[in-house]
Design an enzyme around this catalytic site. Structure first.
Site, PDB file in Angstrom:
ATOM      1  N   HIS A 141      -0.951  -1.407  -4.695  1.00 30.87           N
ATOM      2  CA  HIS A 141      -2.060  -0.809  -4.005  1.00 30.87           C
ATOM      3  C   HIS A 141      -2.266   0.904  -3.138  1.00 30.87           C
ATOM      4  O   HIS A 141      -1.061   1.591  -3.417  1.00 30.87           O
ATOM      5  CB  HIS A 141      -2.799  -0.917  -2.306  1.00 30.87           C
ATOM      6  CG  HIS A 141      -3.549  -1.501  -1.977  1.00 30.87           C
ATOM      7  ND1 HIS A 141      -5.032  -2.290  -2.141  1.00 30.87           N
ATOM      8  CD2 HIS A 141      -3.893  -0.404  -0.932  1.00 30.87           C
ATOM      9  CE1 HIS A 141      -6.224  -1.781  -1.504  1.00 30.87           C
ATOM     10  NE2 HIS A 141      -6.314  -0.576  -0.592  1.00 30.87           N
ATOM     11  N   ASP A 178      -4.312   3.640  -1.836  1.00 27.15           N
ATOM     12  CA  ASP A 178      -5.481   4.732  -0.761  1.00 27.15           C
ATOM     13  C   ASP A 178      -6.165   5.945  -1.151  1.00 27.15           C
ATOM     14  O   ASP A 178      -5.279   6.584  -0.892  1.00 27.15           O
ATOM     15  CB  ASP A 178      -5.556   3.900   0.845  1.00 27.15           C
ATOM     16  CG  ASP A 178      -5.217   3.246   0.841  1.00 27.15           C
ATOM     17  OD1 ASP A 178      -5.788   1.932   0.275  1.00 27.15           O
ATOM     18  OD2 ASP A 178      -3.843   2.643   0.913  1.00 27.15           O
ATOM     19  N   MET A 188      -8.864   8.633  -0.154  1.00 29.22           N
ATOM     20  CA  MET A 188      -9.533   9.011   1.291  1.00 29.22           C
ATOM     21  C   MET A 188     -10.265  10.557   1.066  1.00 29.22           C
ATOM     22  O   MET A 188      -8.782  11.112   0.476  1.00 29.22           O
ATOM     23  CB  MET A 188      -8.847   9.008   2.134  1.00 29.22           C
ATOM     24  CG  MET A 188      -7.848   7.455   2.915  1.00 29.22           C
ATOM     25  SD  MET A 188      -7.104   7.222   3.312  1.00 29.22           S
ATOM     26  CE  MET A 188      -6.885   6.247   3.979  1.00 29.22           C
ATOM     27  N   MET A 190     -12.396  -5.339   4.024  1.00 34.24           N
ATOM     28  CA  MET A 190     -11.711  -4.688   5.288  1.00 34.24           C
ATOM     29  C   MET A 190     -11.711  -5.448   6.376  1.00 34.24           C
ATOM     30  O   MET A 190     -12.210  -5.761   6.915  1.00 34.24           O
ATOM     31  CB  MET A 190     -12.167  -2.920   5.331  1.00 34.24           C
ATOM     32  CG  MET A 190     -12.149  -2.146   4.059  1.00 34.24           C
ATOM     33  SD  MET A 190     -10.767  -1.534   3.688  1.00 34.24           S
ATOM     34  CE  MET A 190      -9.265  -1.114   4.859  1.00 34.24           C
ATOM     35  N   HIS A 194      -8.442   1.855  -4.298  1.00 31.14           N
ATOM     36  CA  HIS A 194      -9.490   1.525  -3.321  1.00 31.14           C
ATOM     37  C   HIS A 194      -9.710   2.696  -3.379  1.00 31.14           C
ATOM     38  O   HIS A 194      -9.305   3.936  -2.527  1.00 31.14           O
ATOM     39  CB  HIS A 194      -8.547   1.403  -2.551  1.00 31.14           C
ATOM     40  CG  HIS A 194      -9.426   0.911  -1.160  1.00 31.14           C
ATOM     41  ND1 HIS A 194      -8.899   0.613  -0.026  1.00 31.14           N
ATOM     42  CD2 HIS A 194     -10.691   0.957  -1.051  1.00 31.14           C
ATOM     43  CE1 HIS A 194     -10.132   0.497   1.434  1.00 31.14           C
ATOM     44  NE2 HIS A 194     -10.900   0.496   0.251  1.00 31.14           N
ATOM     45  N   SER A 249       0.766  -1.020   0.051  1.00 32.23           N
ATOM     46  CA  SER A 249      -0.472  -0.505   0.135  1.00 32.23           C
ATOM     47  C   SER A 249       0.737   1.065   0.249  1.00 32.23           C
ATOM     48  O   SER A 249       1.943   1.644   1.024  1.00 32.23           O
ATOM     49  CB  SER A 249      -0.675  -0.265   0.933  1.00 32.23           C
ATOM     50  OG  SER A 249      -1.719   1.490   1.465  1.00 32.23           O
ATOM     51  N   ASP A 286      -7.047  -6.488   3.725  1.00 31.88           N
ATOM     52  CA  ASP A 286      -6.861  -4.779   3.550  1.00 31.88           C
ATOM     53  C   ASP A 286      -6.494  -4.083   5.055  1.00 31.88           C
ATOM     54  O   ASP A 286      -7.546  -4.075   5.189  1.00 31.88           O
ATOM     55  CB  ASP A 286      -7.701  -3.813   2.413  1.00 31.88           C
ATOM     56  CG  ASP A 286      -6.891  -2.450   2.182  1.00 31.88           C
ATOM     57  OD1 ASP A 286      -5.591  -2.298   3.069  1.00 31.88           O
ATOM     58  OD2 ASP A 286      -7.694  -1.576   1.975  1.00 31.88           O
ATOM     59  N   MET A 319     -12.095   5.173  -1.124  1.00 33.47           N
ATOM     60  CA  MET A 319     -12.935   5.223   0.084  1.00 33.47           C
ATOM     61  C   MET A 319     -12.990   6.586   0.246  1.00 33.47           C
ATOM     62  O   MET A 319     -12.643   7.832   1.377  1.00 33.47           O
ATOM     63  CB  MET A 319     -11.641   5.143   0.813  1.00 33.47           C
ATOM     64  CG  MET A 319     -11.330   3.681   1.731  1.00 33.47           C
ATOM     65  SD  MET A 319      -9.272   3.138   2.112  1.00 33.47           S
ATOM     66  CE  MET A 319      -8.579   3.846   1.319  1.00 33.47           C
TER      67      MET A 319
END
Ligand code: DX5
Ligand code: ZN
Length: 226
Positions: free
Chosen positions: A34, A36, A38, A138, A67, A11, A176, A69
């Site tokens: 990965h 992320d 956010m 998750m 990913h 990540s 994850d 979020m």
């Protein structure tokens, strides 16, 4: 994207951003990267977005697993696809139009995945499971790296695996949050095949060794699957 082979996805969130290109080069033995995203709304933290994804894509040969979020992923997903996302996971909790979004991602030639939070039951995915390339379970509450793995995730993974067997489908199952070489075998035995690892890879000096250890532990777990 399915199969049972264990894949490790470091990540980027845990990388040292002062030397991002070197950090990415250091994890080139991984299977996926990965990424992320956010938004400070769906989760109580902000990370990075579309422009940095372009930079990351230009600095790695690994497929990038985005990913999201974020609230309202419907409004943003095309921009991540334009920026080169190879796999897109959006959260089930963040949209009322999961089916439409999955179709859009697949029509654009990327792999479609739905992520579920620790308190979201896997049974909600039942009607859409056959459309998915991957399910992201998750194993911490999303928002931060370095949190502790939630043990009850193992039960969810086994349930998801059973649901897939019942339907005769085989999406990849990604975990994850809090994944290490110590618990990789256990999550793989419960059904996971794509293992995201942030702090347990970037928090070590020898990243290739950390990736290899997680992969080996996960692979040892696959032989214990029911
Ligand atoms: C958490 C993120 C994770 C995080 C994992 O919300 O989705 O991908 O980077 O970090 P570790 O492996 O340190 O728990
Ligand atoms: Zn993530």
């Amino acid at each position: 994207m399915m199969n049972d082979e264990i894949r490790v996805a470091p990540s980027v969130l845990s990388a040292d951003f002062r030397r991002l290109a070197d950090e990415l080069a250091d994890v080139s033995s991984a299977d996926l990267l990965h990424y992320d995203v956010m938004d400070g709304h769906f989760v109580p933290n902000l990370s990075f977005g579309i422009d940095l994804l372009r930079t990351v894509k230009s600095a790695t040969e690994l497929p990038v697993d985005v990913h999201l979020m974020i609230s309202n992923p419907d409004e943003m997903v095309e921009r991540y696809l334009d920026a080169g996302a190879d796999v897109v996971s959006f959260h089930y909790e963040a949209t009322s139009h999961a089916h439409r979004l999955v179709s859009l991602i697949k029509d654009r030639g990327a792999k479609a995945s739905i992520a579920i939070n620790p308190a979201t039951p896997v049974c909600l995915l039942e009607p859409i499971l056959c459309e998915l390339d991957m399910v992201l379970v998750m194993t911490v509450n999303p928002g931060f790296g370095g949190q502790r793995f939630i043990e009850s995730s193992l039960r969810k993974l086994r349930r998801l695996r059973r649901m897939c067997d019942e339907q005769g489908v085989s999406p990849a199952i990604e975990v994850d949050g809090g994944i290490t070489a110590r618990n990789a075998a256990e999550v793989a035995a419960a059904g996971a095949s794509v293992l995201v690892a942030g702090s347990s890879v970037f928090g070590t000096a020898d990243r290739s060794a950390a990736i290899a250890a997680i992969r080996a532990s996960g692979t040892s777990g696959t032989s214990r699957r029911a």
